[in-house]
Scaffold this active site. Structure first.
Site, mmCIF file in Angstrom:
data_model
loop_
_atom_site.group_PDB
_atom_site.id
_atom_site.type_symbol
_atom_site.label_atom_id
_atom_site.label_comp_id
_atom_site.label_asym_id
_atom_site.label_seq_id
_atom_site.Cartn_x
_atom_site.Cartn_y
_atom_site.Cartn_z
ATOM 1 N N LYS A 221 15.396 13.302 5.449
ATOM 2 C CA LYS A 221 14.820 13.415 6.089
ATOM 3 C C LYS A 221 15.631 13.605 7.714
ATOM 4 C CE LYS A 221 12.643 8.456 4.680
ATOM 5 N NZ LYS A 221 12.698 7.528 4.603
ATOM 6 N N TYR B 146 2.523 8.051 5.189
ATOM 7 C CA TYR B 146 3.055 6.691 5.153
ATOM 8 C C TYR B 146 1.657 6.018 5.088
ATOM 9 C CZ TYR B 146 8.600 7.483 4.761
ATOM 10 O OH TYR B 146 9.214 7.823 4.386
ATOM 11 N N PHE C 180 6.309 -0.941 12.169
ATOM 12 C CA PHE C 180 7.193 -0.379 12.286
ATOM 13 C C PHE C 180 7.022 1.441 12.246
ATOM 14 C CE2 PHE C 180 7.258 -1.116 8.006
ATOM 15 C CZ PHE C 180 7.732 -0.183 6.833
ATOM 16 N N ARG D 299 22.020 5.796 0.151
ATOM 17 C CA ARG D 299 21.700 5.142 1.486
ATOM 18 C C ARG D 299 22.875 4.692 1.966
ATOM 19 N NH1 ARG D 299 15.467 4.000 1.141
ATOM 20 N NH2 ARG D 299 14.295 5.359 1.012
ATOM 21 N N ASN E 19 17.444 6.170 7.587
ATOM 22 C CA ASN E 19 17.693 6.081 5.749
ATOM 23 C C ASN E 19 17.956 7.200 4.813
ATOM 24 O OD1 ASN E 19 15.804 6.332 5.487
ATOM 25 N ND2 ASN E 19 15.365 4.028 4.607
ATOM 26 N N HIS F 242 13.828 9.990 1.172
ATOM 27 C CA HIS F 242 12.471 9.385 0.182
ATOM 28 C C HIS F 242 12.465 10.030 -0.766
ATOM 29 C CE1 HIS F 242 8.549 8.208 0.019
ATOM 30 N NE2 HIS F 242 8.082 9.507 -0.933
ATOM 31 N N GLU G 224 2.328 12.147 -3.056
ATOM 32 C CA GLU G 224 2.740 12.617 -2.441
ATOM 33 C C GLU G 224 3.655 14.719 -3.021
ATOM 34 O OE1 GLU G 224 5.670 9.905 -2.501
ATOM 35 O OE2 GLU G 224 5.294 8.362 -1.337
#
Ligand code: CDP
Ligand code: MG
Length: 132
Positions: free
Chosen positions: A9, A49, A57, A102, A112, A115, A126
């Site tokens: 990320k 997502y 969130f 993490r 974090n 993914h 994905e």
């Protein structure tokens, strides 16, 4: 051979953790079979997502992923989906154990670092989304 989708990320890329994370994947014995450093568009991130679209969130999460480059990867190996999830560690920073990515590098619930797909179905979905 099983394949999973892994994404470093924007906070992971910005903090210079690509080498550390790629090193862990390689030292574990998994093979990185595709990789690209990209700035995804909003449509792609929202689709990625989609399961969280009703969560409070969701908007914060999408904005966070859009805030910089991400490293998208296809990683291959025996039981790679489950083992990468173990190596990534728990989503809750208070639960993520030291020794996990993490647990070693993140303390935020949103930012974090990484993914990883959570099932064979997610991995397939994905990978086809990010490497079409
Ligand atoms: O990433 P993972 O599959 O472990 O967790 P998730 O429950 O599928 O959540 C996806 C991502 O949403 C997390 O990795 C966090 O970046 C973010 N998130 C958040 O910002 N706030 C929460 N309360 C839960 C998750
Ligand atoms: Mg998830």
């Amino acid at each position: 051979m099983e394949k999973t989708f892994i994404m470093i990320k924007p906070d992971g890329v910005r903090r210079g953790l690509m080498g550390e994370i790629i090193g862990r994947i390689e030292r574990k014995g998994f093979k990185i079979t595709k990789a690209k450093l990209v700035k995804p568009n909003k449509e792609l991130v929202e689709e990625h997502y989609i399961e969280h679209r009703e969560k409070p969130f969701f908007n914060e999460l999408v904005d966070y992923i859009l805030d910089g480059l991400v490293m998208a990867m296809e990683v291959e190996g025996e039981n790679v989906i489950e083992i990468m999830r173990l190596m990534i560690g728990h989503r809750d920073p208070k639960v993520a154990l030291p020794g996990t990515i993490r647990g070693d590098f993140a303390h935020s619930l949103t930012e974090n670092i990484i993914h990883g797909s959570d099932s064979p179905e997610s991995a397939e979905r994905e990978l086809s989304l990010w490497f079409k």
